[in-house]
Enzyme design. Structure first.
Site, mmCIF file in Angstrom:
data_model
loop_
_atom_site.group_PDB
_atom_site.id
_atom_site.type_symbol
_atom_site.label_atom_id
_atom_site.label_comp_id
_atom_site.label_asym_id
_atom_site.label_seq_id
_atom_site.Cartn_x
_atom_site.Cartn_y
_atom_site.Cartn_z
ATOM 1 N N MET A 1 0.845 -1.203 0.000
ATOM 2 C CA MET A 1 0.000 0.000 0.000
ATOM 3 C C MET A 1 0.881 1.253 0.000
ATOM 4 O O MET A 1 0.420 2.344 0.367
ATOM 5 C CB MET A 1 -0.935 -0.017 1.204
ATOM 6 N N GLY A 2 2.150 1.087 -0.374
ATOM 7 C CA GLY A 2 3.036 2.246 -0.484
ATOM 8 C C GLY A 2 3.533 2.742 0.855
ATOM 9 O O GLY A 2 3.468 2.025 1.857
ATOM 10 N N GLY B 1 11.001 -2.826 5.449
ATOM 11 C CA GLY B 1 10.252 -4.094 5.481
ATOM 12 C C GLY B 1 9.798 -4.468 4.070
ATOM 13 O O GLY B 1 9.978 -5.601 3.617
ATOM 14 N N HIS B 2 9.224 -3.491 3.366
ATOM 15 C CA HIS B 2 8.802 -3.734 1.977
ATOM 16 C C HIS B 2 10.022 -4.078 1.115
ATOM 17 O O HIS B 2 9.975 -4.993 0.294
ATOM 18 C CB HIS B 2 8.153 -2.480 1.377
ATOM 19 N N GLY C 1 4.732 -10.394 4.118
ATOM 20 C CA GLY C 1 5.491 -10.236 5.357
ATOM 21 C C GLY C 1 4.824 -10.939 6.531
ATOM 22 O O GLY C 1 3.604 -10.893 6.680
ATOM 23 N N GLN D 1 -2.905 -12.215 8.028
ATOM 24 C CA GLN D 1 -3.166 -11.896 6.619
ATOM 25 C C GLN D 1 -2.529 -12.938 5.692
ATOM 26 O O GLN D 1 -3.112 -13.322 4.681
ATOM 27 C CB GLN D 1 -2.617 -10.498 6.306
ATOM 28 N N MET E 1 8.720 -2.229 11.654
ATOM 29 C CA MET E 1 8.507 -1.177 10.663
ATOM 30 C C MET E 1 7.093 -1.255 10.112
ATOM 31 O O MET E 1 6.571 -2.353 9.891
ATOM 32 C CB MET E 1 9.512 -1.306 9.524
ATOM 33 N N SER E 2 6.485 -0.099 9.917
ATOM 34 C CA SER E 2 5.123 -0.036 9.404
ATOM 35 C C SER E 2 4.919 1.330 8.782
ATOM 36 O O SER E 2 5.466 2.333 9.280
ATOM 37 C CB SER E 2 4.136 -0.221 10.564
ATOM 38 N N ARG F 1 2.372 3.031 8.985
ATOM 39 C CA ARG F 1 1.651 3.852 9.970
ATOM 40 C C ARG F 1 2.602 4.482 10.992
ATOM 41 O O ARG F 1 2.217 5.434 11.671
ATOM 42 C CB ARG F 1 0.583 3.025 10.680
HETATM 43 P P1 AMP Z 1 1.472 -2.969 3.428
HETATM 44 O O1 AMP Z 1 2.060 -1.917 2.539
HETATM 45 O O2 AMP Z 1 1.389 -2.569 4.859
HETATM 46 O O3 AMP Z 1 0.180 -3.542 2.878
HETATM 47 O O4 AMP Z 1 2.506 -4.187 3.403
HETATM 48 C C1 AMP Z 1 2.888 -4.792 2.198
HETATM 49 C C2 AMP Z 1 3.658 -6.045 2.531
HETATM 50 O O5 AMP Z 1 4.816 -5.728 3.292
HETATM 51 C C3 AMP Z 1 2.835 -7.035 3.375
HETATM 52 O O6 AMP Z 1 3.079 -8.354 2.928
HETATM 53 C C4 AMP Z 1 3.394 -6.800 4.756
HETATM 54 O O7 AMP Z 1 3.269 -7.936 5.602
HETATM 55 C C5 AMP Z 1 4.849 -6.513 4.460
HETATM 56 N N1 AMP Z 1 5.457 -5.789 5.573
HETATM 57 C C6 AMP Z 1 4.967 -4.684 6.192
HETATM 58 N N2 AMP Z 1 5.773 -4.320 7.224
HETATM 59 C C7 AMP Z 1 6.796 -5.211 7.240
HETATM 60 C C8 AMP Z 1 7.937 -5.384 8.083
HETATM 61 N N3 AMP Z 1 8.205 -4.558 9.103
HETATM 62 N N4 AMP Z 1 8.767 -6.420 7.830
HETATM 63 C C9 AMP Z 1 8.496 -7.268 6.794
HETATM 64 N N5 AMP Z 1 7.439 -7.163 5.976
HETATM 65 C C10 AMP Z 1 6.594 -6.159 6.200
#
Ligand code: AMP
Length: 280
Positions: A30-31, A36-37, A149, A155, A186-187, A189
């Site tokens: 989701m950008g 992490g991404h 992730g 999920q 990492m997030s 948010r």
């Molecule tokens: P999102 O942009 O939050 O939808 O995340 C996209 C992908 O990145 C999903 O598969 C998440 O599980 C993964 N992801 C998000 N945060 C992390 C993190 N800290 N470490 C590893 N993968 C992550």
């Protein structure tokens, strides 16, 4: 890096890739990208000929309109991070491109208990929304491998179930949680947190680790209560903190060294909701 905004253009291009028998790995996001991404991108690059990422803030998976409207958007920066990481293709669709037909948003996926426990319970409709977007994205991209992730542990289970419900053949690869130096997962948010809030939010991982380290001496209910006290002292509001069987997320109060177990939690730092987990 080639950027596609339309599904039909992307599909045409991917048809050519398949004719050349090249393997495609897909990293949906989701950008507001962070390391992490990028760890998912790096793993994908190692295992596939073509690395395809998507950025789409999926409105139907947000149960809280405020969370959606405040979701960080850093598209220019994301594009340069993806280019720097060697991503081959970015799919950057509009909402109309993903949901051209209102009927796409009425579909129901039978996830069983998995859809209504933990994140499913506290974020009603969330996993139906995740399934809607992944159904559409997987049908457009049809990757050989899909990178997800472990940060979003439930999920991953939901998407595995979706893949089997839809009879798709993509292999799911999961990658470990990437953390800040202080332990905070990492997030995207996290961008909404102030520096002091980020420091206080590092208590989440510290307490998960503390429970894990003490699991041979004290029962889970006591450890949980003490951990919640510490989290609250740090100004965080705990929505849940549970121990579960990692194979099916059934909850328990007893540690069992013979099965893979997981601690999962969701907490609020101010109005920002954060999740984390630790496999024992
Ligand atoms: P999102 O942009 O939050 O939808 O995340 C996209 C992908 O990145 C999903 O598969 C998440 O599980 C993964 N992801 C998000 N945060 C992390 C993190 N800290 N470490 C590893 N993968 C992550």
């Amino acid at each position: 890096m080639i950027i596609f905004q339309h599904a039909s253009d992307l599909q045409k291009y991917l048809g050519g890739i398949r004719n050349r028998r090249l393997k495609t790995g897909f990293v949906p996001t989701m950008g507001a990208l962070h390391d992490g991404h990028l760890s998912l991108i790096r793993q994908c690059k190692k295992q596939n000929d073509i690395t395809l990422a998507s950025i789409f803030v999926n409105p139907v998976q947000f149960n809280n309109p405020d969370d959606f409207s405040k979701y960080p958007i850093t598209i220019e920066r994301d594009i340069s991070l993806l280019e720097g990481s060697g991503t081959d293709i970015l799919f950057l669709p509009s909402a109309e491109e993903i949901y051209p037909d209102k009927k796409d948003m009425e579909k129901h996926y039978n996830l069983g208990d998995l859809g209504t426990i933990l994140e499913g319970k506290f974020r009603p409709g969330h996993f139906q929304g995740v399934c809607m977007v992944m159904d559409r994205l997987l049908h457009i991209v049809n990757p050989n491998r899909l990178y997800l992730g472990q940060k979003d542990f439930q999920q991953v289970m939901v998407i595995r179930k979706l893949i089997s419900l839809l009879n798709l053949s993509s292999e799911v690869i999961t990658a470990p949680i990437i953390r800040e130096k202080n332990g905070l997962a990492m997030s995207s948010r996290n961008q909404r947190l102030t520096e002091p809030e980020k420091e206080r939010a590092s208590t989440i991982y510290k307490q998960l680790k503390w429970i894990s380290e003490n699991r041979f001496t004290v029962g889970f209910p006591d450890l949980k209560n003490k951990a919640i006290d510490q989290l609250e002292k740090a100004g965080l509001k705990v929505e849940y903190l549970v121990l579960a069987d990692a194979s099916n997320l059934s909850l328990t109060n007893e540690f069992n060294e013979h099965i893979k177990m997981i601690l999962l939690t969701a907490v609020y730092a101010g109005e920002v909701r954060l999740i984390d987990n630790l496999i024992l």
